[in-house]
Design a protein around this motif. Structure first.
Motif, PDB file in Angstrom:
ATOM      1  N   UNK A 124       0.829  -1.213   0.000  1.00 45.36           N
ATOM      2  CA  UNK A 124       0.000   0.000   0.000  1.00 45.36           C
ATOM      3  C   UNK A 124       0.856   1.252   0.000  1.00 45.36           C
ATOM      4  N   UNK A 125       1.922   1.239   0.776  1.00 45.38           N
ATOM      5  CA  UNK A 125       2.832   2.389   0.845  1.00 45.38           C
ATOM      6  C   UNK A 125       3.511   2.608  -0.513  1.00 45.38           C
ATOM      7  N   UNK A 126       4.029   1.538  -1.108  1.00 42.36           N
ATOM      8  CA  UNK A 126       4.772   1.648  -2.369  1.00 42.36           C
ATOM      9  C   UNK A 126       3.850   2.001  -3.540  1.00 42.36           C
ATOM     10  N   UNK A 127       2.666   1.437  -3.560  1.00 43.03           N
ATOM     11  CA  UNK A 127       1.703   1.788  -4.617  1.00 43.03           C
ATOM     12  C   UNK A 127       1.429   3.290  -4.542  1.00 43.03           C
ATOM     13  N   UNK A 128       1.276   3.808  -3.334  1.00 51.78           N
ATOM     14  CA  UNK A 128       1.022   5.233  -3.131  1.00 51.78           C
ATOM     15  C   UNK A 128       2.200   6.114  -3.531  1.00 51.78           C
ATOM     16  N   UNK A 129       3.410   5.578  -3.436  1.00 51.52           N
ATOM     17  CA  UNK A 129       4.599   6.339  -3.840  1.00 51.52           C
ATOM     18  C   UNK A 129       4.694   6.459  -5.360  1.00 51.52           C
ATOM     19  N   UNK A 130       4.285   5.419  -6.063  1.00 58.33           N
ATOM     20  CA  UNK A 130       4.532   5.350  -7.507  1.00 58.33           C
ATOM     21  C   UNK A 130       3.318   5.644  -8.373  1.00 58.33           C
ATOM     22  N   UNK A 131       2.121   5.524  -7.809  1.00 59.25           N
ATOM     23  CA  UNK A 131       0.919   5.705  -8.632  1.00 59.25           C
ATOM     24  C   UNK A 131      -0.091   6.602  -7.932  1.00 59.25           C
ATOM     25  N   UNK A 132      -0.780   7.415  -8.736  1.00 60.72           N
ATOM     26  CA  UNK A 132      -1.940   8.147  -8.218  1.00 60.72           C
ATOM     27  C   UNK A 132      -3.143   7.202  -8.311  1.00 60.72           C
ATOM     28  N   UNK A 133      -4.175   7.455  -7.528  1.00 61.15           N
ATOM     29  CA  UNK A 133      -5.365   6.587  -7.600  1.00 61.15           C
ATOM     30  C   UNK A 133      -5.929   6.493  -9.020  1.00 61.15           C
ATOM     31  N   UNK A 134      -5.843   7.595  -9.796  1.00 65.63           N
ATOM     32  CA  UNK A 134      -6.398   7.604 -11.164  1.00 65.63           C
ATOM     33  C   UNK A 134      -5.606   6.688 -12.102  1.00 65.63           C
ATOM     34  N   UNK A 135      -4.370   6.397 -11.759  1.00 68.09           N
ATOM     35  CA  UNK A 135      -3.546   5.536 -12.622  1.00 68.09           C
ATOM     36  C   UNK A 135      -3.830   4.048 -12.405  1.00 68.09           C
ATOM     37  N   UNK A 136      -4.598   3.732 -11.385  1.00 60.59           N
ATOM     38  CA  UNK A 136      -4.945   2.331 -11.130  1.00 60.59           C
ATOM     39  C   UNK A 136      -6.326   2.071 -11.736  1.00 60.59           C
ATOM     40  N   UNK A 137      -6.349   1.055 -12.604  1.00 55.97           N
ATOM     41  CA  UNK A 137      -7.537   0.844 -13.443  1.00 55.97           C
ATOM     42  C   UNK A 137      -8.337  -0.350 -12.930  1.00 55.97           C
ATOM     43  N   UNK A 138      -9.608  -0.132 -12.726  1.00 59.27           N
ATOM     44  CA  UNK A 138     -10.503  -1.229 -12.342  1.00 59.27           C
ATOM     45  C   UNK A 138     -11.198  -1.734 -13.584  1.00 59.27           C
ATOM     46  N   UNK A 139     -11.060  -3.000 -13.879  1.00 61.27           N
ATOM     47  CA  UNK A 139     -11.723  -3.565 -15.053  1.00 61.27           C
ATOM     48  C   UNK A 139     -11.927  -5.057 -14.840  1.00 61.27           C
ATOM     49  N   UNK A 140     -12.852  -5.602 -15.601  1.00 58.58           N
ATOM     50  CA  UNK A 140     -13.155  -7.030 -15.536  1.00 58.58           C
ATOM     51  C   UNK A 140     -12.369  -7.762 -16.612  1.00 58.58           C
ATOM     52  N   UNK A 141     -11.892  -8.937 -16.283  1.00 62.39           N
ATOM     53  CA  UNK A 141     -11.275  -9.810 -17.293  1.00 62.39           C
ATOM     54  C   UNK A 141     -12.212 -10.984 -17.524  1.00 62.39           C
ATOM     55  N   UNK A 142     -12.529 -11.208 -18.806  1.00 63.10           N
ATOM     56  CA  UNK A 142     -13.441 -12.306 -19.134  1.00 63.10           C
ATOM     57  C   UNK A 142     -12.852 -13.655 -18.713  1.00 63.10           C
ATOM     58  N   UNK A 143     -11.526 -13.727 -18.665  1.00 61.32           N
ATOM     59  CA  UNK A 143     -10.868 -14.997 -18.382  1.00 61.32           C
ATOM     60  C   UNK A 143     -10.900 -15.367 -16.892  1.00 61.32           C
ATOM     61  N   UNK A 144     -11.298 -14.426 -16.036  1.00 58.54           N
ATOM     62  CA  UNK A 144     -11.170 -14.664 -14.598  1.00 58.54           C
ATOM     63  C   UNK A 144     -11.902 -15.909 -14.103  1.00 58.54           C
ATOM     64  N   UNK A 145     -13.038 -16.240 -14.732  1.00 58.73           N
ATOM     65  CA  UNK A 145     -13.746 -17.434 -14.269  1.00 58.73           C
ATOM     66  C   UNK A 145     -13.016 -18.718 -14.675  1.00 58.73           C
ATOM     67  N   UNK A 146     -11.975 -18.605 -15.505  1.00 60.33           N
ATOM     68  CA  UNK A 146     -11.138 -19.741 -15.866  1.00 60.33           C
ATOM     69  C   UNK A 146      -9.863 -19.764 -15.033  1.00 60.33           C
ATOM     70  N   UNK A 147      -9.617 -18.692 -14.276  1.00 66.53           N
ATOM     71  CA  UNK A 147      -8.425 -18.614 -13.419  1.00 66.53           C
ATOM     72  C   UNK A 147      -8.798 -18.882 -11.956  1.00 66.53           C
ATOM     73  N   UNK A 148      -9.973 -18.363 -11.562  1.00 68.12           N
ATOM     74  CA  UNK A 148     -10.454 -18.580 -10.189  1.00 68.12           C
ATOM     75  C   UNK A 148     -11.755 -19.356 -10.228  1.00 68.12           C
ATOM     76  N   UNK A 149     -11.887 -20.340  -9.317  1.00 69.28           N
ATOM     77  CA  UNK A 149     -13.149 -21.118  -9.289  1.00 69.28           C
ATOM     78  C   UNK A 149     -14.207 -20.427  -8.438  1.00 69.28           C
TER      79      UNK A 149
END
Ligand code: DAT
Ligand code: MG
Length: 149
Positions: A124-149
């Motif tokens: 959390x500390x390092x993410x805050x040092x290197x990225x602004x909240x706007x630079x972190x992208x929330x998105x869905x991956x269609x493949x996720x149901x094949x990676x996590x059960x």
């Protein structure tokens, strides 16, 4: 889902390992939620490695990490902090298990190719040092149901 801060260090960039290293994380199933190239300033290096200030390797470490561009990213996934640490291997590449990133690509502790946060708090500390909240992208991956059960 947990997030961790990962960075391909200047030697990894110079040695053309950016694609190989990112591919390992992608293939594992970790999700890239932020990614950029930058050259780290002395000030940022001192903050990032603040816990090592005063140690004999601090100055060489800062010189190394500021010596060329790095590729910074935030990876998200189940147990992401520990998973990335395991994939990187031990800090000293000569002690890192074969097959890990450092075990595969490194020879010296001062040229160990990659960084990954050592705890959720550090992440959390390092993410805050290197990225602004706007630079972190929330998105869905269609493949996720094949990676996590
Ligand atoms: P890690 O990068 O595995 O989290 P760390 O946080 O203990 O390791 O140290 C940060 C970096 O500092 C590490 O990647 C390489 C360098 N370093 C650590 N210990 C060192 C030592 N004893 N001699 C030289 N460099 C060292
Ligand atoms: Mg560390």
């Amino acid at each position: 889902m947990e997030r961790t801060y990962v960075m391909i260090k200047p030697d990894g960039v110079q040695r053309n390992l950016v694609g190989e290293i990112i591919a390992r994380f992608e293939q594992k199933g970790l999700k890239i939620v932020a990614l950029k190239m930058l050259q780290i300033s002395r000030e940022l290096a001192e903050r990032h490695y603040g816990e090592h200030k005063g140690k004999p390797f601090f100055e060489p470490l800062v010189a190394y990490i500021t010596s060329g561009p790095v590729v910074a990213m935030v990876l998200e996934g189940k147990d992401a902090v520990r998973t990335v640490r395991d994939m990187m291997g031990a800090t000293n590449p000569l002690k890192a298990a074969p097959g890990t990133i450092r075990g595969t690509y490194g020879m010296d502790i001062g040229r160990n190719v990659v960084h990954g946060s050592d705890s959720v708090e550090s992440a959390n500390r390092e993410i805050g040092l290197f990225f602004t909240p706007e630079e972190i992208v929330e998105y869905q991956r269609a493949v996720d149901s094949w990676i996590y059960e």
